[in-house]
Design an enzyme around this catalytic site. Structure first.
Site, PDB file in Angstrom:
ATOM      1  N   LYS A  30       0.845  -1.203   0.000  1.00  0.00           N
ATOM      2  CA  LYS A  30       0.000   0.000   0.000  1.00  0.00           C
ATOM      3  C   LYS A  30       0.885   1.259   0.000  1.00  0.00           C
ATOM      4  CE  LYS A  30      -3.596  -2.726   2.124  1.00  0.00           C
ATOM      5  NZ  LYS A  30      -4.755  -2.809   3.000  1.00  0.00           N
ATOM      6  N   HIS A  60      -8.361  -3.485  -6.001  1.00  0.00           N
ATOM      7  CA  HIS A  60      -8.326  -3.581  -4.537  1.00  0.00           C
ATOM      8  C   HIS A  60      -9.475  -2.750  -3.951  1.00  0.00           C
ATOM      9  CE1 HIS A  60      -7.036  -3.035  -0.401  1.00  0.00           C
ATOM     10  NE2 HIS A  60      -6.397  -4.180  -0.559  1.00  0.00           N
ATOM     11  N   SER A  96      -6.558  -9.270   7.128  1.00  0.00           N
ATOM     12  CA  SER A  96      -5.978  -9.552   8.453  1.00  0.00           C
ATOM     13  C   SER A  96      -5.348 -10.934   8.573  1.00  0.00           C
ATOM     14  CB  SER A  96      -7.018  -9.326   9.558  1.00  0.00           C
ATOM     15  OG  SER A  96      -7.459  -7.978   9.540  1.00  0.00           O
TER      16      SER A  96
HETATM   17  P1  PGA Z   1      -4.517  -6.516   5.750  1.00  0.00           P
HETATM   18  O1  PGA Z   1      -4.728  -6.018   4.232  1.00  0.00           O
HETATM   19  O2  PGA Z   1      -3.742  -7.801   5.683  1.00  0.00           O
HETATM   20  O3  PGA Z   1      -3.771  -5.401   6.426  1.00  0.00           O
HETATM   21  O4  PGA Z   1      -5.889  -6.732   6.319  1.00  0.00           O
HETATM   22  C1  PGA Z   1      -5.043  -6.920   3.221  1.00  0.00           C
HETATM   23  C2  PGA Z   1      -5.188  -6.194   1.891  1.00  0.00           C
HETATM   24  O5  PGA Z   1      -5.693  -5.072   1.870  1.00  0.00           O
HETATM   25  O6  PGA Z   1      -4.794  -6.725   0.837  1.00  0.00           O
END
Ligand code: PGA
Length: 252
Positions: A11, A94, A212
Site C-alpha cells: 500500500k 483492490h 488480516s
Molecule cells: P490486511 O490487508 O492484511 O492489512 O488486512 C489486506 C489487503 O488489503 O490486501
C-alpha cells in the site's frame, strides 16, 4: 496442482531505503529457505524500477494499473510503462481503489484486459462490504464482481489471472473471516468459473484470501482446499511476519 502464493501489498508505506531493505530481506529469505510457494510483493509505483530481485520465485507487482493504453491521463501509469521496467504483474481492483477512487467492475475488467495484453499477471480483488455480508448478499456481490470484471476474458486469458477474495470488513481491521467462511466463498468463486469455463480452467486458478492474515491464523486458512494463499497488507510490512507467512507452506 495449482500454484500456492503468498502476496504482500505494501500500500502507501515505506521510504526508498526501507523498501530496498525489506525487498532484499525477502529475496534472501527465499534464497536460503526453499519456499514451497510463489512470493509476490505489490509495491508503490515509484520503487518498481529499482526493485531488482534475484530469486525466480519472487515476483514484483504494482498496486494498480491504468485502464488506458497511453495519452492524456495525468498521473496514470500504463501497462506498457510497467512492462518496460520489468514488472511481473499488478494488483487490480483492490477495495481501497474501489472505495477511494470509485473504481467500477467495468473499469477493473478493462485494467485486467490491458494487463494481460502486455504480459502482466493480474491479481483481481473482489469481496463484499460489511453491510452486504450482514444482509447475506456476499455470494451475489462476489458473483457480480467476478462476472463483470472477468467473464469477458477467453479461457486462455482467465487462466493467467490470480483472484484475491478480500472481505472488506476484514481488511486492516484485525477481524478475519473464519477459515470456513473463506472456504465457502472460494468454492463459490471456483464454481462460477467452472460453470463458465469448465472445471479444468477453474481448478487451475489460484484464489487467495486477504483480510488480516497473520502468522497466527495463516495455517488454518491456507489449509482449506480452495484457498491457495493470501494477499497480505499489514503483516507484509516486516520481514518476521512475512517470512513466517511464506514459511506456512512448509507446514501444510
Ligand atoms: P490486511 O490487508 O492484511 O492489512 O488486512 C489486506 C489487503 O488489503 O490486501
Amino acid at each position: 496442482m495449482r500454484k500456492k502464493i503468498v502476496a504482500g501489498n505494501w500500500k502507501m508505506n515505506k521510504t526508498l531505503p526501507e523498501a530496498k531493505s525489506l525487498l532484499a530481506e525477502i529475496d534472501s529469505y527465499i534464497q536460503s529457505n526453499s519456499s514451497k510457494c510463489e512470493v509476490i510483493v505489490g509495491i508503490p509505483f515509484v520503487y518498481l524500477e529499482n526493485a531488482k530481485v534475484n530469486h525466480k520465485n519472487l515476483k514484483v507487482f504494482s498496486e494498480d494499473i491504468s485502464e488506458h493504453k497511453s495519452g492524456a491521463y495525468t498521473g496514470e501509469v500504463s501497462a506498457e510503462m510497467l512492462k518496460s521496467v520489468n514488472v511481473d504483474g499488478s494488483i487490480i481492483g483492490h477495495s481501497e481503489r474501489r472505495q477511494y477512487h470509485k473504481e467500477t467492475d467495468e473499469q477493473i475488467g478493462a485494467k485486467i484486459k490491458i494487463a494481460l495484453e502486455y504480459g502482466l499477471t493480474p491479481i483481481f480483488c473482489n469481496g463484499e462490504i460489511l453491510e452486504e455480508r450482514k444482509a447475506g448478499r456476499h455470494f451475489d456481490v462476489v458473483k457480480k464482481q467476478t462476472e463483470v470484471a472477468l467473464f469477458g476474458l477467453t479461457a486462455e486469458e482467465i487462466s493467467k489471472v490470480i483472484i484475491a477474495y478480500e472481505p472488506v470488513w476484514a481488511i486492516g481491521t484485525g477481524e478475519t473471516a473464519t477459515p470456513e467462511q473463506a472456504q465457502e466463498i472460494h468454492a463459490h468463486i471456483r464454481s462460477l468459473i467452472a460453470d463458465k469455463y469448465g472445471k479444468e480452467v477453474a481448478d487451475s486458478i489460484s484464489i487467495l484470501y486477504g483480510g488480516s492474515v497473520k502468522p497466527s491464523n495463516a495455517k488454518e486458512i491456507f489449509s482449506k482446499p480452495d484457498v491457495d494463499g493470501g494477499l497480505i497488507g499489514g503483516a507484509a510490512l516486516n520481514i518476521n511476519d512475512f517470512s513466517a507467512l511464506i514459511n506456512t507452506y512448509s507446514e501444510i
